[in-house]
Design a protein around this motif. Structure first.
Motif, PDB file in Angstrom:
ATOM      1  N   LEU A   4       0.645  -1.209   0.097  1.00  0.00           N
ATOM      2  CA  LEU A   4       0.022  -0.053  -0.004  1.00  0.00           C
ATOM      3  C   LEU A   4       0.872   1.160   0.037  1.00  0.00           C
ATOM      4  O   LEU A   4       1.518   1.387   0.918  1.00  0.00           O
ATOM      5  CB  LEU A   4      -0.937  -0.047   1.289  1.00  0.00           C
ATOM      6  N   PHE A   5       0.846   2.137  -1.084  1.00  0.00           N
ATOM      7  CA  PHE A   5       1.392   3.325  -1.153  1.00  0.00           C
ATOM      8  C   PHE A   5       0.552   4.353  -0.706  1.00  0.00           C
ATOM      9  O   PHE A   5      -0.451   4.810  -1.107  1.00  0.00           O
ATOM     10  CB  PHE A   5       1.781   3.668  -2.663  1.00  0.00           C
ATOM     11  N   ALA A   6       1.118   4.972   0.536  1.00  0.00           N
ATOM     12  CA  ALA A   6       0.412   6.156   1.191  1.00  0.00           C
ATOM     13  C   ALA A   6       1.323   7.483   0.712  1.00  0.00           C
ATOM     14  O   ALA A   6       2.517   7.725   1.222  1.00  0.00           O
ATOM     15  CB  ALA A   6       0.428   6.153   2.491  1.00  0.00           C
ATOM     16  N   GLU A  35       3.637  -8.179  -8.128  1.00  0.00           N
ATOM     17  CA  GLU A  35       3.111  -7.793  -6.870  1.00  0.00           C
ATOM     18  C   GLU A  35       1.913  -7.041  -6.922  1.00  0.00           C
ATOM     19  O   GLU A  35       0.997  -6.791  -8.207  1.00  0.00           O
ATOM     20  CB  GLU A  35       4.117  -6.797  -6.450  1.00  0.00           C
ATOM     21  N   ASN A  36       1.145  -6.716  -5.775  1.00  0.00           N
ATOM     22  CA  ASN A  36      -0.402  -6.308  -5.768  1.00  0.00           C
ATOM     23  C   ASN A  36      -0.283  -4.785  -5.186  1.00  0.00           C
ATOM     24  O   ASN A  36      -0.331  -4.527  -3.917  1.00  0.00           O
ATOM     25  CB  ASN A  36      -1.255  -7.157  -4.968  1.00  0.00           C
ATOM     26  N   PRO A  37       0.200  -3.667  -5.725  1.00  0.00           N
ATOM     27  CA  PRO A  37       0.255  -2.615  -5.343  1.00  0.00           C
ATOM     28  C   PRO A  37      -1.308  -1.803  -5.445  1.00  0.00           C
ATOM     29  O   PRO A  37      -2.083  -2.072  -6.021  1.00  0.00           O
ATOM     30  CB  PRO A  37       1.255  -1.755  -6.036  1.00  0.00           C
ATOM     31  N   THR A  38      -1.340  -0.963  -4.121  1.00  0.00           N
ATOM     32  CA  THR A  38      -2.585  -0.157  -4.160  1.00  0.00           C
ATOM     33  C   THR A  38      -1.961   1.086  -3.627  1.00  0.00           C
ATOM     34  O   THR A  38      -1.127   1.330  -2.997  1.00  0.00           O
ATOM     35  CB  THR A  38      -3.325  -0.743  -3.076  1.00  0.00           C
ATOM     36  N   ILE A  39      -2.732   2.181  -4.127  1.00  0.00           N
ATOM     37  CA  ILE A  39      -2.179   3.604  -3.811  1.00  0.00           C
ATOM     38  C   ILE A  39      -3.407   4.362  -3.183  1.00  0.00           C
ATOM     39  O   ILE A  39      -4.430   4.147  -3.534  1.00  0.00           O
ATOM     40  CB  ILE A  39      -1.865   4.268  -5.005  1.00  0.00           C
ATOM     41  N   ILE A  40      -2.965   5.199  -2.127  1.00  0.00           N
ATOM     42  CA  ILE A  40      -3.956   6.067  -1.437  1.00  0.00           C
ATOM     43  C   ILE A  40      -3.249   7.414  -1.301  1.00  0.00           C
ATOM     44  O   ILE A  40      -2.036   7.610  -1.021  1.00  0.00           O
ATOM     45  CB  ILE A  40      -4.289   5.631  -0.053  1.00  0.00           C
ATOM     46  N   LEU A  41      -4.038   8.371  -1.893  1.00  0.00           N
ATOM     47  CA  LEU A  41      -3.636   9.849  -1.830  1.00  0.00           C
ATOM     48  C   LEU A  41      -5.055  10.446  -1.300  1.00  0.00           C
ATOM     49  O   LEU A  41      -5.930  10.358  -1.468  1.00  0.00           O
ATOM     50  CB  LEU A  41      -2.866  10.216  -3.114  1.00  0.00           C
ATOM     51  N   PRO A  42      -4.592  12.064  -0.893  1.00  0.00           N
ATOM     52  CA  PRO A  42      -5.666  12.981  -0.921  1.00  0.00           C
ATOM     53  C   PRO A  42      -6.301  13.305  -2.171  1.00  0.00           C
ATOM     54  O   PRO A  42      -5.739  13.111  -3.303  1.00  0.00           O
ATOM     55  CB  PRO A  42      -4.776  14.269  -0.464  1.00  0.00           C
ATOM     56  N   ALA A  43      -7.623  13.615  -2.059  1.00  0.00           N
ATOM     57  CA  ALA A  43      -8.288  14.042  -3.406  1.00  0.00           C
ATOM     58  C   ALA A  43      -8.041  15.579  -3.609  1.00  0.00           C
ATOM     59  O   ALA A  43      -9.063  16.337  -3.210  1.00  0.00           O
ATOM     60  CB  ALA A  43      -9.787  13.639  -2.957  1.00  0.00           C
ATOM     61  N   PHE A  44      -6.914  15.924  -3.773  1.00  0.00           N
ATOM     62  CA  PHE A  44      -6.587  17.264  -4.175  1.00  0.00           C
ATOM     63  C   PHE A  44      -7.355  17.732  -5.244  1.00  0.00           C
ATOM     64  O   PHE A  44      -7.489  16.754  -6.294  1.00  0.00           O
ATOM     65  CB  PHE A  44      -5.231  17.392  -4.508  1.00  0.00           C
ATOM     66  N   ARG A  45      -7.545  19.067  -5.378  1.00  0.00           N
ATOM     67  CA  ARG A  45      -8.370  19.608  -6.454  1.00  0.00           C
ATOM     68  C   ARG A  45      -7.529  19.113  -7.909  1.00  0.00           C
ATOM     69  O   ARG A  45      -8.058  18.892  -8.954  1.00  0.00           O
ATOM     70  CB  ARG A  45      -8.329  21.033  -6.517  1.00  0.00           C
ATOM     71  N   VAL A  86      -6.464   2.819  -7.014  1.00  0.00           N
ATOM     72  CA  VAL A  86      -5.993   4.155  -6.840  1.00  0.00           C
ATOM     73  C   VAL A  86      -7.198   4.677  -5.773  1.00  0.00           C
ATOM     74  O   VAL A  86      -8.406   4.677  -5.995  1.00  0.00           O
ATOM     75  CB  VAL A  86      -5.541   5.347  -7.434  1.00  0.00           C
ATOM     76  N   TYR A  87      -6.813   4.806  -4.161  1.00  0.00           N
ATOM     77  CA  TYR A  87      -8.069   5.468  -3.486  1.00  0.00           C
ATOM     78  C   TYR A  87      -7.719   6.922  -3.225  1.00  0.00           C
ATOM     79  O   TYR A  87      -6.444   7.138  -2.773  1.00  0.00           O
ATOM     80  CB  TYR A  87      -8.167   4.647  -2.109  1.00  0.00           C
ATOM     81  N   LEU A  88      -8.825   7.516  -3.085  1.00  0.00           N
ATOM     82  CA  LEU A  88      -8.518   9.191  -2.853  1.00  0.00           C
ATOM     83  C   LEU A  88      -9.299   9.569  -1.564  1.00  0.00           C
ATOM     84  O   LEU A  88     -10.694   9.240  -1.564  1.00  0.00           O
ATOM     85  CB  LEU A  88      -8.899  10.067  -4.060  1.00  0.00           C
ATOM     86  N   ILE A  89      -8.593  10.115  -0.687  1.00  0.00           N
ATOM     87  CA  ILE A  89      -9.241  10.792   0.546  1.00  0.00           C
ATOM     88  C   ILE A  89      -9.944  12.112   0.284  1.00  0.00           C
ATOM     89  O   ILE A  89      -9.002  13.048   0.025  1.00  0.00           O
ATOM     90  CB  ILE A  89      -8.271  10.730   1.685  1.00  0.00           C
TER      91      ILE A  89
END
Length: 173
Positions: A4-6, A35-45, A86-89
């Motif tokens: 998981l990439f933060a 490999e099984n990567p997943t990304i989480i980042l802020p939902a910047f404009r 890709v998940y966005l907060i």
């Protein structure tokens, strides 16, 4: 391995420098290696206006920040040309701004609060989405609290107890 990439920058969603390049290419390369990567980042404009399809997951959360609770929601997309999720907060007051970290050469005064929220939200998402995470790869200062939170606030119960952390500082200027 589930990695998981933060991070706060991922090309083509958003970028201010080399961090976006690394976090846009490394998950892609790891996926090609099996490999099984997943990304989480802020939902910047910048990310939400990048022209990439982003959809709501219907998942909401409330994160404690000092004496208050701040609500947010989870969005989902994919790294273009891959199956990397890709998940966005999303939290408009924190992330729907012209710049990622500041404007006109000045940092946003609430950056500490913004990225405390982001780090706590990342850990909340792991549980709500039931992400299988072997390695939590924390990128740069914005994700620096994740290893500490994992150890002190979350680490003693599933699904967090066996997550290894990797913290990377990017100085690619």
């Amino acid at each position: 391995m589930n990695i998981l990439f933060a991070t706060t920058e991922v090309v083509p969603f958003c970028k201010t420098g080399g961090l976006g390049d690394v976090c846009g290419s490394l998950p892609r390369a790891l996926a090609k290696l099996g490999e099984n990567p997943t990304i989480i980042l802020p939902a910047f404009r910048q990310a939400t206006e990048a022209g990439i399809r982003i959809e709501s997951t219907g998942i909401t959360f409330e994160i404690p920040i000092g004496q208050k609770r701040v609500s947010g929601q989870l969005l989902r997309s994919q790294l273009p040309g891959t199956k990397v999720p890709v998940y966005l907060i999303e939290q408009a007051d924190y992330f729907n701004r012209p710049g990622l970290y500041g404007e006109n050469g000045e940092d946003y005064q609430d950056n500490c609060e913004r990225f405390v929220f982001f780090c706590r939200a990342v850990l909340d998402v792991i549980e709500q989405v039931e992400l299988q995470v072997d390695v939590l790869h924390c990128h740069d200062w914005c994700a620096a609290l994740l290893p500490a939170y994992l150890k002190t606030l979350y680490g003693d119960h599933p699904p967090y107890e066996n997550i290894a952390t990797l913290y990377t500082i990017h100085n690619l200027a």
